[in-house]
Design a protein around this motif. Structure first.
Motif, PDB file in Angstrom:
ATOM      1  N   LYS A   3       0.840  -1.194   0.000  1.00 21.96           N
ATOM      2  CA  LYS A   3       0.000   0.000   0.000  1.00 21.96           C
ATOM      3  C   LYS A   3       0.879   1.251   0.000  1.00 21.96           C
ATOM      4  O   LYS A   3       1.813   1.363   0.790  1.00 21.96           O
ATOM      5  N   THR A   4       0.575   2.174  -0.883  1.00 20.15           N
ATOM      6  CA  THR A   4       1.295   3.440  -0.943  1.00 20.15           C
ATOM      7  C   THR A   4       0.723   4.384   0.105  1.00 20.15           C
ATOM      8  O   THR A   4      -0.492   4.544   0.216  1.00 20.15           O
ATOM      9  N   GLU A   5       1.598   4.992   0.877  1.00 24.09           N
ATOM     10  CA  GLU A   5       1.182   5.934   1.905  1.00 24.09           C
ATOM     11  C   GLU A   5       1.615   7.339   1.510  1.00 24.09           C
ATOM     12  O   GLU A   5       2.658   7.526   0.903  1.00 24.09           O
ATOM     13  N   GLU A   9      -0.945  11.377   5.737  1.00 23.58           N
ATOM     14  CA  GLU A   9      -1.685  10.320   6.433  1.00 23.58           C
ATOM     15  C   GLU A   9      -1.087  10.004   7.800  1.00 23.58           C
ATOM     16  O   GLU A   9      -1.763   9.420   8.649  1.00 23.58           O
ATOM     17  N   ASP A  10       0.159  10.406   8.026  1.00 25.07           N
ATOM     18  CA  ASP A  10       0.807  10.199   9.321  1.00 25.07           C
ATOM     19  C   ASP A  10       0.482  11.296  10.335  1.00 25.07           C
ATOM     20  O   ASP A  10       0.784  11.149  11.524  1.00 25.07           O
TER      21      ASP A  10
END
Length: 124
Positions: A3-5, A9-10
């Motif tokens: 999965k690309t993050e 998103e962090d």
């Protein structure tokens, strides 16, 4: 396949905004069907707007991010009004209203703290 993050998103503030979206969607499940295109729609759109603006502004300059955070804060205020209306119309009970308000207050503090930090960095 992994999965690309994305970097935003962090962010804790983004994660808290997504938590709020979950609560709002869950809450709106109990609204009458007659509210689907009224309060339900507005409440969901306002909560989603908070997360969207945090994400959209995060990769930009501090000044631009601050602008997007202000839009998120305005959407948060819409959520306060939606929760108030929902309680007054007996779509939610006072416990649910308190839960939503606590989440909104926490998120509001996070947004305003981040804005202050960004403004301080912009001046330096």
């Amino acid at each position: 396949m992994e999965k690309t993050e994305f970097k935003f998103e962090d962010l804790k503030i983004y994660q808290r905004a997504l938590d709020l979206v979950n609560i709002v969607y869950e809450t709106c499940e109990n609204f009458p069907n007659s509210e689907n295109y009224n309060l339900t729609s507005q409440f969901k759109r306002a909560s989603v707007s908070i997360a969207l603006n945090i994400a959209e502004g995060s990769g930009d300059t501090d000044a631009q991010f601050n602008r997007f955070l202000q839009i998120a804060l305005n959407s948060l205020k819409e959520c306060v009004v939606c929760a108030t209306i929902a309680e007054r119309q007996n779509f939610i009970d006072s416990n649910r209203d308190i839960l939503i308000r606590e989440k909104l207050q926490e998120l509001s503090k996070m947004i305003t703290s981040l804005q202050k930090y960004l403004k301080k960095n912009t001046k330096n």
